[in-house]
Design a protein around this motif. Structure first.
Motif, PDB file in Angstrom:
ATOM      1  N   THR A 138       1.535  54.588 -16.729  1.00 56.46           N
ATOM      2  CA  THR A 138       1.245  53.190 -16.418  1.00 56.46           C
ATOM      3  C   THR A 138       2.437  52.293 -16.749  1.00 56.46           C
ATOM      4  O   THR A 138       3.326  52.659 -17.505  1.00 56.46           O
ATOM      5  CB  THR A 138       0.019  52.695 -17.213  1.00 56.46           C
ATOM      6  N   LYS A 139       2.422  51.102 -16.152  1.00 56.81           N
ATOM      7  CA  LYS A 139       3.458  50.123 -16.436  1.00 56.81           C
ATOM      8  C   LYS A 139       2.809  48.748 -16.509  1.00 56.81           C
ATOM      9  O   LYS A 139       1.724  48.523 -15.986  1.00 56.81           O
ATOM     10  CB  LYS A 139       4.542  50.128 -15.365  1.00 56.81           C
ATOM     11  N   LYS A 140       3.487  47.841 -17.154  1.00 51.10           N
ATOM     12  CA  LYS A 140       3.004  46.473 -17.255  1.00 51.10           C
ATOM     13  C   LYS A 140       3.188  45.805 -15.895  1.00 51.10           C
ATOM     14  O   LYS A 140       4.260  45.883 -15.305  1.00 51.10           O
ATOM     15  CB  LYS A 140       3.802  45.734 -18.329  1.00 51.10           C
ATOM     16  N   PRO A 141       2.123  45.137 -15.398  1.00 51.77           N
ATOM     17  CA  PRO A 141       2.272  44.488 -14.087  1.00 51.77           C
ATOM     18  C   PRO A 141       3.196  43.276 -14.178  1.00 51.77           C
ATOM     19  O   PRO A 141       3.293  42.619 -15.217  1.00 51.77           O
ATOM     20  CB  PRO A 141       0.842  44.060 -13.745  1.00 51.77           C
ATOM     21  N   SER A 142       3.854  43.004 -13.067  1.00 50.27           N
ATOM     22  CA  SER A 142       4.685  41.796 -13.014  1.00 50.27           C
ATOM     23  C   SER A 142       3.771  40.571 -12.973  1.00 50.27           C
ATOM     24  O   SER A 142       2.562  40.675 -12.779  1.00 50.27           O
ATOM     25  CB  SER A 142       5.578  41.822 -11.778  1.00 50.27           C
ATOM     26  N   ARG A 143       4.357  39.424 -13.140  1.00 54.14           N
ATOM     27  CA  ARG A 143       3.567  38.184 -13.128  1.00 54.14           C
ATOM     28  C   ARG A 143       2.857  38.012 -11.780  1.00 54.14           C
ATOM     29  O   ARG A 143       1.694  37.620 -11.736  1.00 54.14           O
ATOM     30  CB  ARG A 143       4.477  36.994 -13.413  1.00 54.14           C
ATOM     31  N   GLU A 144       3.549  38.316 -10.690  1.00 51.74           N
ATOM     32  CA  GLU A 144       2.962  38.170  -9.355  1.00 51.74           C
ATOM     33  C   GLU A 144       1.786  39.135  -9.173  1.00 51.74           C
ATOM     34  O   GLU A 144       0.749  38.763  -8.627  1.00 51.74           O
ATOM     35  CB  GLU A 144       4.011  38.410  -8.269  1.00 51.74           C
ATOM     36  N   ILE A 194      -4.072  40.086  -8.829  1.00 55.35           N
ATOM     37  CA  ILE A 194      -5.258  40.804  -9.312  1.00 55.35           C
ATOM     38  C   ILE A 194      -6.277  39.814  -9.867  1.00 55.35           C
ATOM     39  O   ILE A 194      -7.489  39.942  -9.634  1.00 55.35           O
ATOM     40  CB  ILE A 194      -4.851  41.845 -10.372  1.00 55.35           C
ATOM     41  N   SER A 195      -5.808  38.811 -10.592  1.00 59.87           N
ATOM     42  CA  SER A 195      -6.710  37.801 -11.164  1.00 59.87           C
ATOM     43  C   SER A 195      -7.418  37.017 -10.070  1.00 59.87           C
ATOM     44  O   SER A 195      -8.621  36.743 -10.170  1.00 59.87           O
ATOM     45  CB  SER A 195      -5.932  36.848 -12.062  1.00 59.87           C
ATOM     46  N   LYS A 196      -6.681  36.641  -9.031  1.00 62.24           N
ATOM     47  CA  LYS A 196      -7.288  35.889  -7.927  1.00 62.24           C
ATOM     48  C   LYS A 196      -8.341  36.724  -7.210  1.00 62.24           C
ATOM     49  O   LYS A 196      -9.438  36.230  -6.909  1.00 62.24           O
ATOM     50  CB  LYS A 196      -6.215  35.453  -6.932  1.00 62.24           C
ATOM     51  N   VAL A 197      -8.031  37.982  -6.929  1.00 56.46           N
ATOM     52  CA  VAL A 197      -8.977  38.846  -6.221  1.00 56.46           C
ATOM     53  C   VAL A 197     -10.224  39.079  -7.069  1.00 56.46           C
ATOM     54  O   VAL A 197     -11.353  39.018  -6.567  1.00 56.46           O
ATOM     55  CB  VAL A 197      -8.302  40.184  -5.832  1.00 56.46           C
ATOM     56  N   ALA A 198     -10.026  39.335  -8.363  1.00 55.09           N
ATOM     57  CA  ALA A 198     -11.171  39.546  -9.250  1.00 55.09           C
ATOM     58  C   ALA A 198     -12.012  38.270  -9.347  1.00 55.09           C
ATOM     59  O   ALA A 198     -13.253  38.326  -9.326  1.00 55.09           O
ATOM     60  CB  ALA A 198     -10.692  39.969 -10.633  1.00 55.09           C
ATOM     61  N   GLY A 199     -11.363  37.121  -9.447  1.00 53.27           N
ATOM     62  CA  GLY A 199     -12.091  35.853  -9.507  1.00 53.27           C
ATOM     63  C   GLY A 199     -12.894  35.595  -8.247  1.00 53.27           C
ATOM     64  O   GLY A 199     -14.048  35.156  -8.312  1.00 53.27           O
ATOM     65  N   LEU A 200     -12.300  35.866  -7.091  1.00 48.89           N
ATOM     66  CA  LEU A 200     -13.026  35.691  -5.834  1.00 48.89           C
ATOM     67  C   LEU A 200     -14.223  36.641  -5.743  1.00 48.89           C
ATOM     68  O   LEU A 200     -15.282  36.258  -5.251  1.00 48.89           O
ATOM     69  CB  LEU A 200     -12.085  35.909  -4.640  1.00 48.89           C
ATOM     70  N   GLY A 201     -14.048  37.854  -6.233  1.00 49.20           N
ATOM     71  CA  GLY A 201     -15.161  38.807  -6.247  1.00 49.20           C
ATOM     72  C   GLY A 201     -16.291  38.328  -7.131  1.00 49.20           C
ATOM     73  O   GLY A 201     -17.473  38.409  -6.758  1.00 49.20           O
ATOM     74  N   ILE A 202     -15.957  37.810  -8.305  1.00 50.51           N
ATOM     75  CA  ILE A 202     -16.980  37.289  -9.221  1.00 50.51           C
ATOM     76  C   ILE A 202     -17.702  36.106  -8.588  1.00 50.51           C
ATOM     77  O   ILE A 202     -18.935  35.997  -8.659  1.00 50.51           O
ATOM     78  CB  ILE A 202     -16.339  36.904 -10.565  1.00 50.51           C
ATOM     79  N   LEU A 203     -16.948  35.203  -7.957  1.00 50.05           N
ATOM     80  CA  LEU A 203     -17.569  34.054  -7.292  1.00 50.05           C
ATOM     81  C   LEU A 203     -18.477  34.486  -6.141  1.00 50.05           C
ATOM     82  O   LEU A 203     -19.565  33.931  -5.961  1.00 50.05           O
ATOM     83  CB  LEU A 203     -16.491  33.098  -6.785  1.00 50.05           C
ATOM     84  N   ALA A 204     -18.035  35.472  -5.358  1.00 47.11           N
ATOM     85  CA  ALA A 204     -18.840  35.942  -4.229  1.00 47.11           C
ATOM     86  C   ALA A 204     -20.147  36.560  -4.712  1.00 47.11           C
ATOM     87  O   ALA A 204     -21.225  36.293  -4.149  1.00 47.11           O
ATOM     88  CB  ALA A 204     -18.042  36.954  -3.402  1.00 47.11           C
ATOM     89  N   ILE A 205     -20.089  37.364  -5.757  1.00 46.67           N
ATOM     90  CA  ILE A 205     -21.309  37.978  -6.287  1.00 46.67           C
ATOM     91  C   ILE A 205     -22.223  36.916  -6.881  1.00 46.67           C
ATOM     92  O   ILE A 205     -23.450  36.954  -6.699  1.00 46.67           O
ATOM     93  CB  ILE A 205     -20.955  39.066  -7.317  1.00 46.67           C
TER      94      ILE A 205
END
Length: 62
Positions: A22-28, A33-44
């Motif tokens: 594994t490696k540490k993800p870049s800021r981008e 990932i945060s945006k996609v996860a947030g949208l998934g939480i909002l959709a559910i």
């Protein structure tokens, strides 16, 4: 007992091998990932709210 110790040892070796890859993800990457996860939480949450409203309010309409 020896077989249990061997299974635990093998499992830990597998986990360590995966962690080494594994490696540490870049800021981008992290922001995406945060945006996609947030949208998934909002959709559910929205789907759950719509179902709640239909089950609670709809019987009163009839």
């Amino acid at each position: 007992m020896n077989k249990l110790h061997s299974n635990i040892n093998q499992t830990l070796k597998t986990y360590l091998r995966v962690l080494k890859l594994t490696k540490k993800p870049s800021r981008e990457e992290f922001l995406m990932i945060s945006k996609v996860a947030g949208l998934g939480i909002l959709a559910i949450g929205l789907a759950g709210f719509i179902i709640f409203v239909l089950l609670v309010e709809m019987p009163q309409w009839v």
